[in-house]
Design an enzyme around this catalytic site. Structure first.
Site, short mmCIF file in Angstrom:
data_model
loop_
_atom_site.label_atom_id
_atom_site.label_comp_id
_atom_site.label_asym_id
_atom_site.label_seq_id
_atom_site.Cartn_x
_atom_site.Cartn_y
_atom_site.Cartn_z
N SER A 25 0.84 -1.21 0.00
CA SER A 25 0.00 0.00 0.00
C SER A 25 0.87 1.26 0.00
O SER A 25 0.49 2.27 -0.61
CB SER A 25 -0.98 -0.01 1.17
N HIS B 149 8.85 3.27 8.50
CA HIS B 149 8.69 2.42 9.68
C HIS B 149 7.43 2.85 10.43
O HIS B 149 7.21 4.05 10.63
CB HIS B 149 9.92 2.54 10.59
C1 GAR Z 1 3.89 -0.69 6.61
O1 GAR Z 1 3.14 -0.38 7.74
C2 GAR Z 1 5.35 -0.36 6.83
O2 GAR Z 1 5.54 0.78 7.63
C3 GAR Z 1 5.82 -1.59 7.56
O3 GAR Z 1 5.19 -2.66 6.90
C4 GAR Z 1 3.93 -2.21 6.38
C5 GAR Z 1 3.90 -2.55 4.91
O4 GAR Z 1 2.63 -2.28 4.38
N1 GAR Z 1 7.24 -1.72 7.53
C6 GAR Z 1 7.95 -2.27 8.48
O5 GAR Z 1 7.46 -2.74 9.49
C7 GAR Z 1 9.43 -2.29 8.24
N2 GAR Z 1 10.15 -2.44 9.47
P1 GAR Z 1 2.44 -2.07 2.84
O6 GAR Z 1 3.05 -3.31 2.15
O7 GAR Z 1 0.96 -2.01 2.64
O8 GAR Z 1 3.15 -0.82 2.46
#
Ligand code: GAR
Length: 214
Positions: A16, A112
């Site tokens: 996302s 993050h």
């Molecule tokens: C997001 O919330 C991002 O901040 C987190 O993973 C999710 C990915 O969502 N990242 C971490 O935790 C990295 N340490 P997405 O695939 O929908 O962007």
């Protein structure tokens, strides 16, 4: 306009945040172009969205490599082919070696889901609720070898509400992630940031971070 910064987005799943970067970069005056979306998981849902938007995609399945260096050599080869100048980690759940990070020093950023330096690592929303904090949020930062450290480019804060669960809090944080990641990419791609130790300065005297607390 002048050349846009050729940017790769690394994902491992839903993507996302990658979507928010792709959509922002469609604006003609946006200073970065998403030139590649790369996943270490071939089944990452985000790959389809990128391909549907005409963006080159690549799956480099970490499981078929003997170690991190071999995996990263394949990743680097793709970055070279696509003439990538900046990497955005967006839910990319593989640790990168110090060698790879050094090669991309000041040219790789990460998002993050916490207000760093609080809550590095995983399960940030659960841990914030357990600690009873009243403000939580998200951070975009330059990547350094230590996990979830590195100079901070932008942060957004959200209130923690009485009825919050990890899911509801995570959803509120994610909405802000989708705002600050494009903002941070724009700031980096404009080339006007300077890094002074752990501090990122925009040169304009303005705060680079929206503070969203109600
Ligand atoms: C997001 O919330 C991002 O901040 C987190 O993973 C999710 C990915 O969502 N990242 C971490 O935790 C990295 N340490 P997405 O695939 O929908 O962007």
């Amino acid at each position: 306009m002048t050349q846009r910064l050729r940017t790769a987005v690394f994902i491992s799943g839903r993507g996302s945040n990658m979507q928010s970067l792709i959509l922002a970069a469609r604006a003609p005056d946006f200073p970065a172009e998403i030139a590649l979306v790369l996943s270490n998981r071939p089944d990452a849902a985000g790959l389809r969205f990128a391909a549907d938007h005409g963006i080159a995609t690549a799956a480099v399945d970490h499981k078929i490599y003997a170690g991190r260096e071999a995996f990263e050599a394949s990743v680097q080869a793709l970055l070279d082919v696509h003439r990538i100048e900046l990497i955005c980690l967006a839910g990319f759940m593989r640790l990168l070696t110090a060698g790879f990070v050094a090669r991309w020093q000041n040219r790789m950023i990460n998002i993050h889901p916490a207000l760093l330096p609080a809550y590095r690592g995983l399960h940030t929303h659960e841990r914030a609720l357990q600690d009873g904090v009243k403000i939580h949020g998200c951070t975009v930062h330059f990547v350094v070898p230590a996990m979830d450290e590195g100079p901070i480019i932008a942060q957004a804060a959200v209130p923690v509400l009485d009825e919050d669960t990890p899911d509801s809090l995570g959803k509120r944080v994610l909405e802000q992630e989708h705002k600050i990641y494009p903002l941070a990419l724009q700031l980096v791609a404009q080339g006007r940031l300077t890094i002074d130790g752990n501090r990122v300065k925009s040169g304009s005297g303005a705060s680079v971070a929206p503070l969203i607390v109600s």
